[in-house]
Design an enzyme around this catalytic site. Structure first.
Site, mmCIF file in Angstrom:
data_model
loop_
_atom_site.group_PDB
_atom_site.id
_atom_site.type_symbol
_atom_site.label_atom_id
_atom_site.label_comp_id
_atom_site.label_asym_id
_atom_site.label_seq_id
_atom_site.Cartn_x
_atom_site.Cartn_y
_atom_site.Cartn_z
ATOM 1 N N TYR A 141 112.616 55.927 85.344
ATOM 2 C CA TYR A 141 113.214 54.621 85.077
ATOM 3 C C TYR A 141 114.735 54.707 85.009
ATOM 4 C CZ TYR A 141 108.931 52.101 83.714
ATOM 5 O OH TYR A 141 107.725 51.457 83.691
ATOM 6 N N LYS A 186 101.683 65.439 85.070
ATOM 7 C CA LYS A 186 101.223 65.721 86.442
ATOM 8 C C LYS A 186 101.835 67.066 86.830
ATOM 9 C CE LYS A 186 99.215 64.523 90.389
ATOM 10 N NZ LYS A 186 97.757 64.267 90.548
ATOM 11 N N ASP A 219 95.984 61.598 86.398
ATOM 12 C CA ASP A 219 94.911 60.930 87.152
ATOM 13 C C ASP A 219 93.573 61.082 86.418
ATOM 14 O OD1 ASP A 219 95.130 63.650 87.705
ATOM 15 O OD2 ASP A 219 94.745 63.472 89.859
ATOM 16 N N ASP A 243 103.587 53.609 80.782
ATOM 17 C CA ASP A 243 103.585 52.198 81.162
ATOM 18 C C ASP A 243 102.248 51.834 81.804
ATOM 19 O OD1 ASP A 243 104.550 49.589 81.768
ATOM 20 O OD2 ASP A 243 104.945 50.252 83.824
ATOM 21 N N ASP A 247 98.659 49.589 80.050
ATOM 22 C CA ASP A 247 98.059 48.357 80.594
ATOM 23 C C ASP A 247 96.565 48.598 80.826
ATOM 24 O OD1 ASP A 247 100.538 46.975 80.703
ATOM 25 O OD2 ASP A 247 100.012 46.046 82.623
HETATM 26 C C1 IPM Z 1 106.705 47.253 79.689
HETATM 27 C C2 IPM Z 1 107.196 46.680 81.014
HETATM 28 C C3 IPM Z 1 108.568 47.231 81.350
HETATM 29 C C4 IPM Z 1 108.403 48.732 81.526
HETATM 30 C C5 IPM Z 1 109.259 46.626 82.580
HETATM 31 C C6 IPM Z 1 109.359 45.139 82.499
HETATM 32 C C7 IPM Z 1 110.627 47.213 82.796
HETATM 33 O O1 IPM Z 1 106.280 46.897 82.019
HETATM 34 O O2 IPM Z 1 107.391 47.091 78.675
HETATM 35 O O3 IPM Z 1 105.628 47.847 79.661
HETATM 36 O O4 IPM Z 1 107.955 49.187 82.591
HETATM 37 O O5 IPM Z 1 108.729 49.456 80.601
HETATM 38 MN MN MN Z 2 104.365 47.635 81.296
#
Ligand code: IPM
Ligand code: MN
Ligand code: NAD
Length: 355
Positions: A141, A186, A219, A243, A247
């Site tokens: 990032y 990884k 993975d 990240d 999710d």
């Molecule tokens: C999160 C988001 C952010 C990240 C983006 C919007 C930069 O996906 O906070 O999880 O990847 O950190």
């Molecule tokens: Mn995110």
């Protein structure tokens, strides 16, 4: 106590969910005799529209001077053209960096009443209680980015110190929980991951011999996370893997809208945000799930203000509201029983007052 809280509603559903988080913070202040100064500031796409800058100087200054920052979400299609030079997401990364909040805690706990809300089987989900510790201010990032007509480059770098400090945060957390740490990398491909694994092994042996450590390739971790999620206690990983995996992990709980996060650095000041984004597909409809934001406000009370009883009360209020079917469409038992963002906020406040 008196506390200074910078509030960044942001874009899309950000302002909708933050409004409910603020109601809860005001109610907590009233019930427990605290004084919270809540200052809303422009951030993200909304700030680009106002000033051309996703993180205006005044916003950054207020965040640096605050005891804690509560953030909704940023971003949206109107600021996402591939050729855009200024993006809401740049403001978020710059803010995390400026606040020095390198440790992003993302707890995932499955509410028994929501076993049916997930797309996964209830028997796999029962009793899941894990915490991701995502490195937040390093990795791909923040590396150099280059673009020419024929190629593009994103550099991924980690220093020994960056790995050491995030592993210590995760290990201390594991010590207070079930004593199990899984480190995700990884290392079969990436040099940064080989450094990560080496440093993690050394720090854990030298400083946390009683915490069990398992290394897992990312993975395979993505698979084990939904095959046997109950086995996990604390998971530590680098920025981008964290990240993506969180999710995924949100579907253990039942919805992306449920998960809170706390981003911490060296002091007590922290940045608190739900893990989801601005959800342009449902923005403006009043149906976004506010629980991730309200639970982030609870983490703020606990980690930045040291108000653990208040935090627990707010978490209990959310849990009871969910149990009593105060749910937005993403987790509602059926379409016709779904409530709006604000009505869910009402239900949490009612439970909070009754406590
Ligand atoms: C999160 C988001 C952010 C990240 C983006 C919007 C930069 O996906 O906070 O999880 O990847 O950190
Ligand atoms: Mn995110
Ligand atoms: P998203 O997280 O905004 O939405 C993904 C899906 O989850 C959508 O279907 C959305 O409706 C649903 N969802 C998210 N939050 C919800 C909630 N509280 N209640 C109910 N449903 C919810 O991800 P995206 O659509 O890929 O990204 C949209 C924008 O958000 C992008 O610009 C992205 O960069 C940004 N983003 C910001 C943050 C942040 O501010 N921390 C985090 C992730 C994405």
């Amino acid at each position: 106590m008196k506390a200074n809280i910078a509030v960044l509603p942001g874009d899309g559903i950000g302002p909708e969910v933050v409004a409910q988080g603020l109601r809860c913070l005001r109610a907590v202040a009233k019930a427990y005799g605290h004084e919270f100064a809540l200052t809303e500031l422009p951030f993200g796409g909304a700030a680009i529209d106002l000033s051309g800058n996703p993180l205006p100087e005044g916003t950054l200054k207020a965040c640096l001077e605050a005891d804690a920052v509560l953030l909704g979400a940023i971003g949206g299609p109107q600021w996402s053209a591939p050729e855009a030079q200024v993006r809401p997401e740049q403001g978020l990364l710059a803010l995390r960096r400026a606040l020095g909040v390198y440790a992003n805690l993302r707890p995932v706990k499955v509410h028994p009443a929501l076993l049916a809300a997930s797309t996964l089987k209830p028997e796999v989900l029962q009793g899941v209680d894990l915490v991701f510790v995502r490195e937040l201010t390093g990795g791909i990032y923040f590396g150099e980015k280059r673009r020419d007509p024929r190629s593009a480059t994103d550099v991924c770098t980690y220093t020994v110190e960056e790995v050491e400090r995030i592993v210590r945060v995760a290990a201390r957390l594991a010590q207070q929980r079930r004593g199990k740490l899984v480190s995700i990398d990884k290392s079969n491909v990436l040099e940064t991951s080989r450094l990560w694994r080496e440093v993690t092994t050394r720090v854990m042996r030298a400083e946390f011999p009683k915490v069990s450590l398992e290394h897992m390739l990312v993975d395979s971790a993505a698979m084990h996370l939904i095959r046997r999620p109950r086995d996990f206690d604390v998971l530590v990983t680098e920025n981008m893997f964290g990240d993506i995996l969180t999710d995924e992990a949100s579907m253990l709980a039942g919805s992306l809208g449920l998960l809170p996060s706390a981003s911490l650095g060296e002091g007590t000041r922290g940045l608190y945000e739900p893990i989801h984004g601005s959800a342009p597909d449902i923005a403006g409809q009043g149906i976004a799930n506010p629980c991730g934001t309200i639970l982030s406000a609870a983490l703020l009370l606990r980690h930045s203000l040291g108000l653990s009883a208040e935090a627990a009360a707010l978490e209990r209020a959310v849990s009871e509201a969910i149990e009593h079917n105060a749910r937005t469409p993403d987790i509602a038992a059926s379409r016709d029983r779904a409530l709006s963002t604000e009505r869910v906020g009402d239900a949490v406040l009612e439970r909070l007052r009754a406590a």
